[in-house]
Scaffold this motif. Structure first.
Motif, PDB file in Angstrom:
ATOM      1  N   HIS A 181       0.599  -1.179  -0.118  1.00 40.58           N
ATOM      2  CA  HIS A 181       0.078  -0.081   0.107  1.00 40.58           C
ATOM      3  C   HIS A 181       1.030   1.288   0.177  1.00 40.58           C
ATOM      4  O   HIS A 181       0.730   2.107  -0.537  1.00 40.58           O
ATOM      5  CB  HIS A 181      -0.936  -0.033   1.100  1.00 40.58           C
ATOM      6  CG  HIS A 181      -1.978  -0.993   0.956  1.00 40.58           C
ATOM      7  ND1 HIS A 181      -3.161  -1.038   1.896  1.00 40.58           N
ATOM      8  CD2 HIS A 181      -2.481  -1.813  -0.038  1.00 40.58           C
ATOM      9  CE1 HIS A 181      -4.106  -1.945   1.390  1.00 40.58           C
ATOM     10  NE2 HIS A 181      -3.533  -2.449   0.184  1.00 40.58           N
ATOM     11  N   PRO A 182       1.934   1.576   0.824  1.00 42.01           N
ATOM     12  CA  PRO A 182       2.721   2.553   0.688  1.00 42.01           C
ATOM     13  C   PRO A 182       3.354   2.592  -0.673  1.00 42.01           C
ATOM     14  O   PRO A 182       3.518   3.550  -1.255  1.00 42.01           O
ATOM     15  CB  PRO A 182       3.862   2.232   1.935  1.00 42.01           C
ATOM     16  CG  PRO A 182       2.893   1.538   2.900  1.00 42.01           C
ATOM     17  CD  PRO A 182       2.089   0.561   1.890  1.00 42.01           C
ATOM     18  N   ALA A 183       3.785   1.468  -1.345  1.00 45.62           N
ATOM     19  CA  ALA A 183       4.315   1.435  -2.794  1.00 45.62           C
ATOM     20  C   ALA A 183       3.262   1.950  -3.791  1.00 45.62           C
ATOM     21  O   ALA A 183       3.561   2.958  -4.492  1.00 45.62           O
ATOM     22  CB  ALA A 183       4.791   0.213  -3.121  1.00 45.62           C
ATOM     23  N   VAL A 211       1.076   6.553  -7.017  1.00 47.99           N
ATOM     24  CA  VAL A 211       0.115   7.151  -7.680  1.00 47.99           C
ATOM     25  C   VAL A 211       0.334   8.705  -7.655  1.00 47.99           C
ATOM     26  O   VAL A 211       0.098   9.609  -8.534  1.00 47.99           O
ATOM     27  CB  VAL A 211      -1.162   6.928  -6.569  1.00 47.99           C
ATOM     28  CG1 VAL A 211      -1.917   8.228  -6.665  1.00 47.99           C
ATOM     29  CG2 VAL A 211      -1.980   5.748  -7.014  1.00 47.99           C
ATOM     30  N   ARG A 212       1.231   9.021  -6.568  1.00 47.51           N
ATOM     31  CA  ARG A 212       1.655  10.463  -6.473  1.00 47.51           C
ATOM     32  C   ARG A 212       2.565  10.852  -7.664  1.00 47.51           C
ATOM     33  O   ARG A 212       2.776  12.200  -7.890  1.00 47.51           O
ATOM     34  CB  ARG A 212       2.081  10.836  -4.998  1.00 47.51           C
ATOM     35  CG  ARG A 212       3.760  10.329  -4.861  1.00 47.51           C
ATOM     36  CD  ARG A 212       4.134  10.567  -3.500  1.00 47.51           C
ATOM     37  NE  ARG A 212       3.909  12.182  -3.269  1.00 47.51           N
ATOM     38  CZ  ARG A 212       3.898  12.707  -1.987  1.00 47.51           C
ATOM     39  NH1 ARG A 212       3.455  11.908  -1.210  1.00 47.51           N
ATOM     40  NH2 ARG A 212       3.999  14.138  -1.997  1.00 47.51           N
ATOM     41  N   ASP A 227      -0.065  12.147   1.492  1.00 46.30           N
ATOM     42  CA  ASP A 227       0.923  12.054   2.550  1.00 46.30           C
ATOM     43  C   ASP A 227       0.036  11.560   3.862  1.00 46.30           C
ATOM     44  O   ASP A 227       0.634  10.659   4.833  1.00 46.30           O
ATOM     45  CB  ASP A 227       1.631  13.418   2.941  1.00 46.30           C
ATOM     46  CG  ASP A 227       2.689  13.704   1.889  1.00 46.30           C
ATOM     47  OD1 ASP A 227       3.179  12.750   1.315  1.00 46.30           O
ATOM     48  OD2 ASP A 227       2.992  14.858   1.792  1.00 46.30           O
ATOM     49  N   ALA A 228      -1.116  12.312   4.162  1.00 46.92           N
ATOM     50  CA  ALA A 228      -1.875  11.813   5.268  1.00 46.92           C
ATOM     51  C   ALA A 228      -2.496  10.301   5.139  1.00 46.92           C
ATOM     52  O   ALA A 228      -2.404   9.516   6.467  1.00 46.92           O
ATOM     53  CB  ALA A 228      -3.058  12.447   5.278  1.00 46.92           C
ATOM     54  N   LEU A 229      -2.647   9.853   4.164  1.00 45.73           N
ATOM     55  CA  LEU A 229      -3.136   8.344   3.889  1.00 45.73           C
ATOM     56  C   LEU A 229      -2.143   7.416   4.253  1.00 45.73           C
ATOM     57  O   LEU A 229      -2.169   6.550   4.814  1.00 45.73           O
ATOM     58  CB  LEU A 229      -3.581   8.153   2.394  1.00 45.73           C
ATOM     59  CG  LEU A 229      -4.075   6.725   2.276  1.00 45.73           C
ATOM     60  CD1 LEU A 229      -5.379   6.367   3.381  1.00 45.73           C
ATOM     61  CD2 LEU A 229      -4.498   6.615   0.731  1.00 45.73           C
ATOM     62  N   ALA A 288      -8.173  10.826  -1.878  1.00 46.42           N
ATOM     63  CA  ALA A 288      -6.809  11.582  -1.733  1.00 46.42           C
ATOM     64  C   ALA A 288      -6.602  12.456  -3.068  1.00 46.42           C
ATOM     65  O   ALA A 288      -6.035  13.451  -2.858  1.00 46.42           O
ATOM     66  CB  ALA A 288      -5.569  11.021  -1.417  1.00 46.42           C
ATOM     67  N   VAL A 289      -6.800  11.737  -4.279  1.00 52.63           N
ATOM     68  CA  VAL A 289      -6.571  12.586  -5.482  1.00 52.63           C
ATOM     69  C   VAL A 289      -7.736  13.046  -6.080  1.00 52.63           C
ATOM     70  O   VAL A 289      -7.591  13.624  -7.182  1.00 52.63           O
ATOM     71  CB  VAL A 289      -6.064  11.377  -6.572  1.00 52.63           C
ATOM     72  CG1 VAL A 289      -4.764  10.676  -5.880  1.00 52.63           C
ATOM     73  CG2 VAL A 289      -7.119  10.404  -6.607  1.00 52.63           C
ATOM     74  N   GLY A 290      -8.764  13.146  -5.188  1.00 54.68           N
ATOM     75  CA  GLY A 290     -10.047  14.143  -5.815  1.00 54.68           C
ATOM     76  C   GLY A 290     -10.841  13.325  -6.775  1.00 54.68           C
ATOM     77  O   GLY A 290     -11.652  13.980  -7.555  1.00 54.68           O
ATOM     78  N   TYR A 291     -10.758  12.046  -6.802  1.00 47.67           N
ATOM     79  CA  TYR A 291     -11.623  11.374  -7.835  1.00 47.67           C
ATOM     80  C   TYR A 291     -12.951  11.661  -7.725  1.00 47.67           C
ATOM     81  O   TYR A 291     -13.874  11.743  -8.732  1.00 47.67           O
ATOM     82  CB  TYR A 291     -11.430   9.955  -7.798  1.00 47.67           C
ATOM     83  CG  TYR A 291     -12.112   9.019  -8.876  1.00 47.67           C
ATOM     84  CD1 TYR A 291     -11.429   8.969 -10.165  1.00 47.67           C
ATOM     85  CD2 TYR A 291     -13.274   8.438  -8.645  1.00 47.67           C
ATOM     86  CE1 TYR A 291     -12.010   8.120 -10.989  1.00 47.67           C
ATOM     87  CE2 TYR A 291     -13.705   7.554  -9.637  1.00 47.67           C
ATOM     88  CZ  TYR A 291     -13.434   7.482 -10.755  1.00 47.67           C
ATOM     89  OH  TYR A 291     -13.764   6.823 -11.861  1.00 47.67           O
ATOM     90  N   PHE A 292     -13.624  11.662  -6.559  1.00 45.04           N
ATOM     91  CA  PHE A 292     -15.035  11.902  -6.461  1.00 45.04           C
ATOM     92  C   PHE A 292     -15.570  13.152  -6.151  1.00 45.04           C
ATOM     93  O   PHE A 292     -16.676  13.508  -6.469  1.00 45.04           O
ATOM     94  CB  PHE A 292     -15.582  11.039  -5.082  1.00 45.04           C
ATOM     95  CG  PHE A 292     -15.688   9.639  -5.420  1.00 45.04           C
ATOM     96  CD1 PHE A 292     -16.225   8.810  -6.262  1.00 45.04           C
ATOM     97  CD2 PHE A 292     -14.437   9.076  -4.423  1.00 45.04           C
ATOM     98  CE1 PHE A 292     -16.096   7.396  -6.477  1.00 45.04           C
ATOM     99  CE2 PHE A 292     -14.332   7.511  -4.951  1.00 45.04           C
ATOM    100  CZ  PHE A 292     -14.982   6.723  -5.730  1.00 45.04           C
TER     101      PHE A 292
END
Length: 389
Positions: free
Chosen positions: A27-29, A34-35, A49-51, A105-109
């Motif tokens: 999950h960290p990978a 993604v970033r 970062d928070a996630l 986190a990436v604003g998808y919704f």
């Protein structure tokens, strides 16, 4: 009193276990991948970062009050797990909720410029453009008619190794050979349920996009062309999920790839295009396919769809975990018993990439353990075709 088999639900809190490594390492990978996929703004980077921090040492937090699917996740057990460690809830639930929060986190919704942007799409498209994909499509030109069904079934089965999330945690996954092969093979039963000119209705629950989805589409095209299926329904995810899981956008990307290829590949693409336009092939994207729940808990409308199928093919490792229940089953547990809840004949095509397994005979299990310890369960070098008619 119920006589259904029982085994404990898999958690991720055992250091050194495969589920623990997914939560602690994969999950960290994925967050790091993604970033780097898009030039996200500082707000998106702070959310990622928070996630990442939450996954490392935090607890499960609720969705925002205005989340569009807040009620759905409440029904899926969010309140029960809020405030608990990611490692101490069922692994299936924890993984699924991770991807839901990643999309947040990436604003998808959320309304704005990043709404609806698949954070995994660059990787999916890159895989479609590889020379390996070219070679697999070119190989269709040499496929003999009498061997097509078997070859395309095995292509769909072993295509499950084209899993971007799996490769993040296993650098050898893309190069290991397919041998030694199947640990269970009910292919004959599968074909018996879809005889030529049988006018069957096939449902296929897809797993991954790109190089796995293409073989799934080729198999569907063959079954329609050969008359083994009168109609087919392809089930995909309603939004990005588990790194490479297929959405409708991925179906269209794969279909374009087929249509633009030379030779036999484009013929398959034309079959699929025609089938979509005349209704012989439909694509569905039910919200339950992103649920953190086993298929035993599917809603009534989905159950009704599968009850009307001649055969439902369940693709991939995650779908297998949801089909049999994400539990520590003894490997010799009856596949028929743990899938008795499914409303119709069901076939699992799966490359082994997690601990869950059922339906093996004692001799097969003993030989696998003697040769590999427990690595055979998760290494992606074994596969199965299991059918409950």
């Amino acid at each position: 009193m119920s006589h259904a088999p029982f085994a404990p639900v898999i958690l991720g809190n055992e250091p050194g276990s495969f589920p623990h490594s997914v939560l602690a390492e994969r999950h960290p990978a994925i967050i790091r991948q993604v970033r780097q996929a898009f030039p996200y703004d500082p707000t998106r980077h702070r959310a990622l970062d928070a996630l990442l921090d939450s996954c490392a040492k935090g607890v499960i937090e609720p969705l925002s009050a205005d989340a569009h699917d807040r009620d759905r996740w409440a029904a899926w057990g969010l309140a029960e797990h809020t405030g608990r460690s990611w490692y101490d809830v069922p692994w299936l639930w924890s993984e699924s909720y991770f991807y839901r929060r990643l999309l947040d986190a990436v604003g998808y919704f959320a309304p704005g410029p990043w709404q609806g942007i698949d954070p995994f799409r660059p990787s999916k498209l890159a895989e479609l453009a590889t020379s390996e994909t070219d070679e697999e499509l070119t190989a269709l030109d040499d496929l003999r008619t009498e061997d097509a069904g078997r070859a395309l079934l095995h292509g769909s089965l072993w295509g499950n190794r084209a899993d971007l999330g799996f490769r993040l945690s296993d650098a050898t996954a893309g190069t290991a050979q397919a041998a030694p092969g199947l640990v269970a093979d009910d292919s004959a039963t599968l074909w018996s349920l879809l005889p030529p000119a049988g006018a069957g209705v096939l449902h296929l629950i897809a797993d991954n996009a790109a190089r796995e989805l293409i073989p799934d589409l080729l198999l569907i095209a063959h079954l329609l062309d050969s008359g083994r299926a009168r109609r087919a329904v392809l089930h995909v995810k309603p939004y990005p999920y588990y790194v490479s899981d297929a959405t409708m956008a991925d179906v269209l990307d794969a279909l374009r790839r087929l249509n633009e290829a030379p030779g036999a590949a484009s013929s398959y693409g034309r079959t699929l295009w025609s089938a979509l336009t005349d209704g012989r092939l439909a694509v569905h994207a039910h919200p339950f396919f992103c649920a953190p729940l086993p298929y035993a808990e599917m809603p009534a409308d989905l159950r009704e769809q599968f009850a009307g199928a001649t055969l439902t093919v369940v693709k991939g490792d995650l779908n297998y975990r949801r089909l049999v229940g994400d539990r520590r089953w003894p490997p010799t547990t009856s596949f028929a018993e743990v899938t008795a809840h499914f409303p119709g004949p069901v076939a699992a095509l799966r490359t082994l990439k997690s601990d869950v397994i059922t339906g093996l005979d004692t001799e097969t299990e003993t030989a696998l353990v003697a040769a590999e310890g427990q690595r055979w369960r998760t290494g992606g070098t074994h596969a199965l075709v299991q059918v409950r008619a």
